[in-house]
Write a protein that holds these residues in place. Structure first.
Motif, PDB file in Angstrom:
ATOM      1  N   ALA A  31       0.835  -1.202   0.000  1.00 48.57           N
ATOM      2  CA  ALA A  31       0.000   0.000   0.000  1.00 48.57           C
ATOM      3  C   ALA A  31       0.866   1.246   0.000  1.00 48.57           C
ATOM      4  CB  ALA A  31      -0.916  -0.017   1.229  1.00 48.57           C
ATOM      5  N   LEU A  32       1.953   1.191   0.780  1.00 51.96           N
ATOM      6  CA  LEU A  32       2.852   2.347   0.855  1.00 51.96           C
ATOM      7  C   LEU A  32       3.497   2.609  -0.510  1.00 51.96           C
ATOM      8  CD1 LEU A  32       4.269   4.500   2.532  1.00 51.96           C
ATOM      9  CD2 LEU A  32       6.002   2.794   3.140  1.00 51.96           C
ATOM     10  N   ALA A  33       3.945   1.520  -1.139  1.00 53.44           N
ATOM     11  CA  ALA A  33       4.574   1.669  -2.455  1.00 53.44           C
ATOM     12  C   ALA A  33       3.585   2.260  -3.461  1.00 53.44           C
ATOM     13  CB  ALA A  33       5.085   0.306  -2.942  1.00 53.44           C
ATOM     14  N   ALA A  35       1.010   4.114  -2.828  1.00 46.29           N
ATOM     15  CA  ALA A  35       0.764   5.523  -2.513  1.00 46.29           C
ATOM     16  C   ALA A  35       1.908   6.389  -3.020  1.00 46.29           C
ATOM     17  CB  ALA A  35       0.600   5.695  -1.003  1.00 46.29           C
ATOM     18  N   GLN A  36       3.134   5.866  -2.914  1.00 45.81           N
ATOM     19  CA  GLN A  36       4.287   6.629  -3.380  1.00 45.81           C
ATOM     20  C   GLN A  36       4.268   6.787  -4.893  1.00 45.81           C
ATOM     21  OE1 GLN A  36       5.207   8.283  -0.721  1.00 45.81           O
ATOM     22  NE2 GLN A  36       7.246   8.278  -1.652  1.00 45.81           N
ATOM     23  N   ILE A  37       3.987   5.675  -5.582  1.00 49.44           N
ATOM     24  CA  ILE A  37       3.981   5.710  -7.038  1.00 49.44           C
ATOM     25  C   ILE A  37       2.864   6.606  -7.547  1.00 49.44           C
ATOM     26  CG2 ILE A  37       3.591   4.318  -9.125  1.00 49.44           C
ATOM     27  CD1 ILE A  37       4.967   1.996  -7.475  1.00 49.44           C
ATOM     28  N   ALA A  38       1.708   6.478  -6.893  1.00 46.26           N
ATOM     29  CA  ALA A  38       0.571   7.284  -7.317  1.00 46.26           C
ATOM     30  C   ALA A  38       0.735   8.736  -6.879  1.00 46.26           C
ATOM     31  CB  ALA A  38      -0.718   6.703  -6.729  1.00 46.26           C
ATOM     32  N   GLY A  39       1.760   9.005  -6.073  1.00 46.44           N
ATOM     33  CA  GLY A  39       1.977  10.363  -5.610  1.00 46.44           C
ATOM     34  C   GLY A  39       0.859  10.862  -4.731  1.00 46.44           C
ATOM     35  N   ALA A  40       0.499  10.061  -3.730  1.00 49.05           N
ATOM     36  CA  ALA A  40      -0.569  10.466  -2.824  1.00 49.05           C
ATOM     37  C   ALA A  40      -0.003  10.638  -1.417  1.00 49.05           C
ATOM     38  CB  ALA A  40      -1.689   9.425  -2.824  1.00 49.05           C
ATOM     39  N   PRO A  41       0.533  11.820  -1.138  1.00 43.61           N
ATOM     40  CA  PRO A  41       1.197  12.030   0.160  1.00 43.61           C
ATOM     41  C   PRO A  41       0.229  11.831   1.333  1.00 43.61           C
ATOM     42  CG  PRO A  41       0.846  14.117  -0.977  1.00 43.61           C
ATOM     43  CD  PRO A  41       0.510  13.036  -1.954  1.00 43.61           C
ATOM     44  N   TYR A  42      -1.033  12.155   1.079  1.00 41.94           N
ATOM     45  CA  TYR A  42      -2.017  12.021   2.138  1.00 41.94           C
ATOM     46  C   TYR A  42      -2.160  10.560   2.540  1.00 41.94           C
ATOM     47  CZ  TYR A  42      -6.654  11.811   4.199  1.00 41.94           C
ATOM     48  OH  TYR A  42      -7.701  11.552   5.011  1.00 41.94           O
ATOM     49  N   LEU A  43      -2.201   9.707   1.546  1.00 42.43           N
ATOM     50  CA  LEU A  43      -2.324   8.276   1.786  1.00 42.43           C
ATOM     51  C   LEU A  43      -1.086   7.762   2.525  1.00 42.43           C
ATOM     52  CD1 LEU A  43      -4.705   6.621   0.944  1.00 42.43           C
ATOM     53  CD2 LEU A  43      -3.403   5.771  -1.016  1.00 42.43           C
ATOM     54  N   THR A  44       0.068   8.280   2.132  1.00 46.06           N
ATOM     55  CA  THR A  44       1.314   7.860   2.770  1.00 46.06           C
ATOM     56  C   THR A  44       1.278   8.113   4.268  1.00 46.06           C
ATOM     57  OG1 THR A  44       2.488   8.407   0.759  1.00 46.06           O
ATOM     58  CG2 THR A  44       3.802   8.186   2.758  1.00 46.06           C
ATOM     59  N   SER A  45       0.839   9.317   4.641  1.00 46.51           N
ATOM     60  CA  SER A  45       0.841   9.617   6.067  1.00 46.51           C
ATOM     61  C   SER A  45      -0.205   8.773   6.789  1.00 46.51           C
ATOM     62  CB  SER A  45       0.611  11.113   6.295  1.00 46.51           C
ATOM     63  OG  SER A  45      -0.746  11.402   6.408  1.00 46.51           O
ATOM     64  N   LEU A  46      -1.282   8.455   6.064  1.00 53.11           N
ATOM     65  CA  LEU A  46      -2.318   7.599   6.638  1.00 53.11           C
ATOM     66  C   LEU A  46      -1.756   6.207   6.951  1.00 53.11           C
ATOM     67  CD1 LEU A  46      -5.172   8.535   7.059  1.00 53.11           C
ATOM     68  CD2 LEU A  46      -5.856   7.289   5.025  1.00 53.11           C
ATOM     69  N   ILE A  47      -0.973   5.702   6.025  1.00 51.27           N
ATOM     70  CA  ILE A  47      -0.394   4.368   6.226  1.00 51.27           C
ATOM     71  C   ILE A  47       0.577   4.391   7.407  1.00 51.27           C
ATOM     72  CG2 ILE A  47       1.118   2.639   5.165  1.00 51.27           C
ATOM     73  CD1 ILE A  47      -0.238   3.499   2.473  1.00 51.27           C
ATOM     74  N   GLY A  48       1.312   5.483   7.530  1.00 48.07           N
ATOM     75  CA  GLY A  48       2.198   5.632   8.681  1.00 48.07           C
ATOM     76  C   GLY A  48       1.402   5.579   9.977  1.00 48.07           C
ATOM     77  N   ARG A  49       0.292   6.298   9.997  1.00 46.51           N
ATOM     78  CA  ARG A  49      -0.539   6.310  11.207  1.00 46.51           C
ATOM     79  C   ARG A  49      -1.049   4.912  11.521  1.00 46.51           C
ATOM     80  NH1 ARG A  49      -5.228  10.387  10.724  1.00 46.51           N
ATOM     81  NH2 ARG A  49      -6.081   9.144  12.419  1.00 46.51           N
ATOM     82  N   ILE A  50      -1.461   4.209  10.467  1.00 43.59           N
ATOM     83  CA  ILE A  50      -1.978   2.852  10.677  1.00 43.59           C
ATOM     84  C   ILE A  50      -0.903   1.965  11.300  1.00 43.59           C
ATOM     85  CG2 ILE A  50      -2.726   0.748   9.475  1.00 43.59           C
ATOM     86  CD1 ILE A  50      -4.242   2.582   7.527  1.00 43.59           C
ATOM     87  N   MET A 172       9.277   7.863   4.617  1.00 42.07           N
ATOM     88  CA  MET A 172      10.328   7.185   5.379  1.00 42.07           C
ATOM     89  C   MET A 172       9.814   6.791   6.758  1.00 42.07           C
ATOM     90  SD  MET A 172      13.341   9.738   4.192  1.00 42.07           S
ATOM     91  CE  MET A 172      14.828   9.046   4.894  1.00 42.07           C
ATOM     92  N   LEU A 173       9.054   7.688   7.371  1.00 43.31           N
ATOM     93  CA  LEU A 173       8.481   7.393   8.681  1.00 43.31           C
ATOM     94  C   LEU A 173       7.562   6.177   8.591  1.00 43.31           C
ATOM     95  CD1 LEU A 173       7.952   8.131  11.653  1.00 43.31           C
ATOM     96  CD2 LEU A 173       6.139   9.639  10.880  1.00 43.31           C
ATOM     97  N   ALA A 174       6.749   6.165   7.522  1.00 48.25           N
ATOM     98  CA  ALA A 174       5.822   5.047   7.357  1.00 48.25           C
ATOM     99  C   ALA A 174       6.591   3.745   7.165  1.00 48.25           C
ATOM    100  CB  ALA A 174       4.885   5.299   6.175  1.00 48.25           C
ATOM    101  N   ALA A 175       7.623   3.785   6.339  1.00 49.91           N
ATOM    102  CA  ALA A 175       8.396   2.569   6.076  1.00 49.91           C
ATOM    103  C   ALA A 175       9.071   2.081   7.349  1.00 49.91           C
ATOM    104  CB  ALA A 175       9.448   2.840   4.998  1.00 49.91           C
ATOM    105  N   PHE A 176       9.640   3.015   8.094  1.00 47.60           N
ATOM    106  CA  PHE A 176      10.307   2.630   9.344  1.00 47.60           C
ATOM    107  C   PHE A 176       9.287   2.029  10.319  1.00 47.60           C
ATOM    108  CE2 PHE A 176      11.922   3.518  13.627  1.00 47.60           C
ATOM    109  CZ  PHE A 176      13.183   2.947  13.540  1.00 47.60           C
TER     110      PHE A 176
END
Ligand SMILES: Nc1ncnc2c1ncn2[C@@H]1O[C@H](COP(=O)(O)OP(=O)(O)OP(=O)(O)O)[C@@H](O)[C@H]1O
Ligand SMILES: [Mg+2]
Lengths: 327, 308, 257
Positions: A31-33, A35-50, A172-176
């Motif tokens: 999902a993170l990948a 979001a990154q490819i689709a360029g959806a920063p909002y989704l990225t931070s959401l995944i980090g929160r999850i 990076m935060l989400a990946a970590f």
């Protein structure tokens, strides 16, 4: 003694649990990948929160599902972790190796003090005692005037690891966070199958038998309580980074309640279920909250519906089995 | 601090205690009789306040408003019992926590939707908002006095019901040994509905009476229900008498702490530190008290086995 | 005579006003099967609980192989070799028979805190557990979940749990109660086969079993020891006949079906 096992160490039950864990972690990375490819920063931070919420939920799921202890004060170690990050960062100590261990150790030490008192009781009294201690820390945090008091304070800077700004971006935060979640989830899954896990699980069903077998019940429960607090504090450090902000709200009893809800929603004893439920609640909040400010109404209705449709918790729904040595 | 100030704060503590008792009574009975953890009990308190406020405004009469408000809160409580809680009583405690938490979310947002997120105005009737003279020099708000009297009245009524009636006997038996009640051929579901609706009514009454003193807002039930849980655990789960004394204890300690902790601390740790730590300590007091009491008596002050 | 395995010295205990244990002093000798009999409510279970540690006596001491264990916890006593079969069946219902026994074996070791390998993949544990299960005739039920076993099988499982711990002293609280005739016969045979190897303190209402197994008996009446002695002496005692044994002895000797 012959410690070499002829038989495969990983038995089928453990294998299945580990595979489920890998699948959940893989899905988060995918999902993170995306979001990154689709360029959806909002989704990225959401995944980090999850991922971060999942770590907290996982530690409580371990406590409730594998040790049978319902803590209504799990927000406290999370908040303690967040404040450790805030204070260390303000003092210039941003390295995660120090922040994470300091948070873990402090929360564990505090649990080592509150745990024995709470563990004199069980059931609702235990629930209320854990709440009481958490409330005390909530008010302590509110009184930290130099750290923003009731309002809290912004994090001076995000944490680093060995000099690298490894949490610099949300991705990076989400990946970590997902990587840390993976370690914790898999370690916990494995633990459920060890001698310790076998004993702990048996205790939730029949303390008398386990004590008669020669195990000091309260030592085991305290150990679980302390470990769970430490892991929750780890999620607190990440939470502080994610929000770039720390306030007493992290220690509010609502948070403890929500975490219990997530754990039960995911299915008690189903570790990956806790991750699924964290995702559901956060996505619910974000997407429903996008359309209406009354999204909690929808969440409430969903929760009640799930409970009333007996046994249909998320874990069961997705076919996640109860963790642990297959009895 | 002079003695009349202390006396006033003691009365305020007693008044808070009575509100807590009205909420806790139903909670402890439902818990004791049905082994049902109802996190959503605070919802009844919220409903009582909102519905009484709304119908008082509609009828322009507090008396009618109170009756209509409480009646409709009781009906809603009955509906909740019928639709949700009835199913939950046979479930594990955790499922009960989950389900009733869901109900809190629903009702809180429903109130927000209907009445708006901001506090609504709700004041005591003109005739009752004056002061009473306790001594020639000491005045006390009549409304608060009424709450104290109402609380004591309800306590007496409950004591009579529990000690003297058949239903009360069943409730006592049920809180110590469910099977006995089953064996006596009593329909435990009907008993539960009765106890539940009565408890809901008391909580709604607490909300209606406390409404004019606090702000009536959608989340008002959240904190009261936590305090009510503190009360029933300290008092001993299932014990109405325990709830009564624990409520007074918690109410008085909380109010006195908020009133005097900072002042007292100032003499110990200096003014600036006390201003920071005082309010925190005051808020913490009841939790510290609870921990100390439960350390000494894990089953609470009046554990249900033996006394009600 | 070698030192006793267990000595109870002047144990006293009350539940409120009820005096359940009155100055009880008993000893169990190595290898001996010592039966504890007495009417319902005599305080037998309460006495066992004071030995295994679930209850604390108000005064007196419990001495296991020379060591005073009165102040120790249930778990500490278990690790010193006290193993108990409860009056009401007490196993981990959701675990398989095998896992139940494995759990008991882990209790006798100290690797529980640091052994990281999955417990149920440990063949040495499994072998020992299977061994105990085979002794009680449950080998073919090893993988069955305890709650699926019959009541008699669960009693046998509990016995396997205690045997797996290689106890110094086995505390048996009515192991035959609620078990069918056939199973109880098998259980008696099993206990007889252990005789001499394991010391036992046996509470049992089935007098046939008691007299078949016991080397010595203690009669407990109203919380106090009425008499201790070999079976023949107990059978002959008028006091015991009158106070307690009357019916059972008749039943046992009078050939009631
Ligand atoms: N926890 C308790 N609290 C109060 N009284 C108790 C408790 N446990 C047992 N008793 C009482 O102590 C007495 C002795 O009980 P105990 O169970 O030891 O008898 P017993 O000899 O094992 O009887 P049985 O043959 O029926 O098993 C009984 O009168 C019982 O009611
Ligand atoms: Mg008995």
């Amino acid at each position: 003694m012959n410690d070499m096992n002829r038989a495969a160490v990983v038995n089928p039950a453990l294998k299945q649990d580990l595979l489920t864990g890998f699948a959940v972690i893989g899905a988060l990375f995918a999902a993170l990948a995306t979001a990154q490819i689709a360029g959806a920063p909002y989704l990225t931070s959401l995944i980090g929160r999850i991922a971060i919420t999942s770590i907290a939920a996982l530690s409580l799921s371990f406590l409730i599902g594998q040790a049978g202890l319902v803590s209504f004060g799990h927000a406290a170690p999370i908040g303690i972790g967040a404040y450790v990050a805030l204070m260390l960062a303000a003092g210039g100590t941003t390295d995660l190796s120090i922040q994470l261990s300091a948070a873990f150790i402090l929360a564990a030490l505090i649990a080592l003090i509150t745990g024995p008192i709470a563990l004199k009781t069980r059931g609702v009294t235990f629930i209320m005692l854990t709440l009481a201690f958490a409330q005390m820390f909530f008010y302590v945090a509110s009184s930290l005037v130099s750290w923003g008091g009731d309002d809290g304070m912004a994090l001076a800077q995000r944490s680093t690891l060995f000099g690298y700004q490894i949490l610099r971006t949300d991705a990076m935060l989400a990946a970590f966070s997902i990587a840390l979640l993976a370690v914790i989830l898999l370690a916990n899954t494995w633990m459920a199958h060890t001698r310790f896990g076998l004993v702990l699980k048996a205790m939730t069903e029949n303390e008398r038998r386990v004590a008669a077998n020669g195990f000091e019940v309260n030592h085991f429960l305290l150990y679980a309580f302390v470990i769970a607090a430490g892991v929750a504090a780890v999620s607190g450090v990440l939470l502080a980074n994610q929000a770039n902000y720390v306030s007493p709200a992290y220690l509010n009893w609502h948070r403890s309640g929500e975490l219990i809800v997530i754990v039960v929603l995911g299915g008690v004893g189903r570790l990956p279920g806790a991750v699924l439920a964290s995702a559901l609640v956060i996505l619910f909040e974000e997407f429903l909250g996008h359309y209406t400010e009354y999204w909690k109404l929808g969440l409430g209705l969903t929760i009640v519906a799930i409970v009333l449709l007996r046994g249909r918790d998320l874990g069961a729904f997705f076919g996640v089995r109860n963790q642990g040595a297959r009895p | 601090m002079n003695s009349s100030l202390v006396l006033l704060q003691l009365l305020n503590g007693l008044q808070l205690g009575m509100v807590l008792f009205l909420v806790a009574a139903g909670l402890t009975l439902v818990f004791g009789v049905m082994d049902f953890i109802n996190l959503a009990h605070g919802v009844q308190y919220t409903l009582g306040a909102y519905l009484t406020a709304a119908s008082t405004a509609y009828f322009a009469n507090f008396g009618i408003g109170l009756i209509v408000g409480l009646a409709s809160a009781a009906v809603l409580g009955y509906l909740l019992e019928l639709l949700v809680f009835r199913v939950l009583t046979s479930r594990s405690h955790l499922e009960q926590v989950l389900g009733t938490f869901g109900v809190i979310l629903i009702v809180t947002d429903a109130m927000k939707l209907i009445f708006g997120p901001a506090p609504i105005s709700f004041s005591a009737p003109e005739a009752l908002s004056g002061m009473v003279m306790l001594t020639p020099t000491l005045a006390y708000p009549l409304w608060r006095m009424l709450i104290i009297l109402a609380g004591v009245g309800v306590a007496l009524l409950l004591w009579l019901l529990v000690a003297r009636t058949r239903i009360g006997m069943l409730v006592r038996a049920g809180s110590t040994d469910r099977e006995i009640v089953d064996l006596m051929g009593v329909n435990i579901d009907r008993l539960f509905v009765l106890v539940f609706v009565f408890g809901a009514l008391l909580a709604a009454f607490a909300g209606a009476m406390a409404g004019p003193l606090i702000s009536v807002e959608p989340t008002m039930g959240d904190n009261i229900v936590i305090l009510a849980f503190v009360v029933i655990v300290v008092g001993g789960i299932g014990s109405v008498r325990g709830a009564f004394f624990a409520a007074i204890l918690i109410g008085v300690v909380d109010v006195l702490g908020r009133a005097f902790a900072t002042t007292l601390l100032k003499s110990v740790i200096g003014a600036s530190a006390a201003t920071a730590a005082g309010p925190a300590l005051a808020s913490m007091l009841i939790y510290i008290l609870m921990v100390l009491i439960l350390m000494a008596r894990p089953a609470g002050l009046f554990s249900a086995s033996g006394a009600t | 005579m070698s030192d006793p395995v267990l000595e109870l010295e002047h144990l006293q205990m009350h539940f409120g006003a009820l005096h359940v244990t009155r100055d009880v002093s008993i000893e169990v000798r190595p290898g001996e099967v010592h039966a504890l009999i007495g009417p319902n409510g005599a305080g037998k279970t309460t006495l066992i609980s004071q030995i295994s540690g679930q209850l604390q006596p108000h005064s007196g001491s419990v001495i296991l192989a020379g060591e005073n264990i009165t102040q120790l916890s249930v778990a500490e006593r278990a690790r010193r070799g006290l193993s108990r079969v409860f009056q009401i069946s007490n196993v981990i219902q959701s675990y398989s028979a095998l896992a139940n026994v494995v759990l008991a074996i882990i209790g006798t070791e100290d690797g529980v805190w640091w052994r990281w390998r999955p417990a149920l993949s440990d063949t040495s544990l499994a072998d020992r557990a299977m061994n105990a299960l085979a002794q009680v005739g449950l080998a073919d039920k090893a993988q069955s979940i305890a709650s699926d076993l019959s009541y008699g099988e669960r009693r046998a499982l509990e016995l396997a749990i205690t045997l797996a711990q290689n106890p110094r002293l086995l505390l048996l609280d009515e192991p035959m109660a609620g078990v069918g005739r056939e199973e109880s016969g098998a259980l008696t045979k099993l206990l007889a086969s252990l005789k001499g190897r394991v010391s036992m303190l046996l509470i049992e209402h089935d007098m046939n079993a008691v007299f078949a197994l016991a080397d010595r008996l203690t009669v407990l009446i109203g919380g106090a020891v009425a008499l201790t002695g070999p079976p023949a002496e107990i059978k002959a005692s008028p006091l015991v006949r009158q106070a307690y044994l009357g019916e059972e002895i008749q039943a046992a000797t009078g050939g009631a079906a």
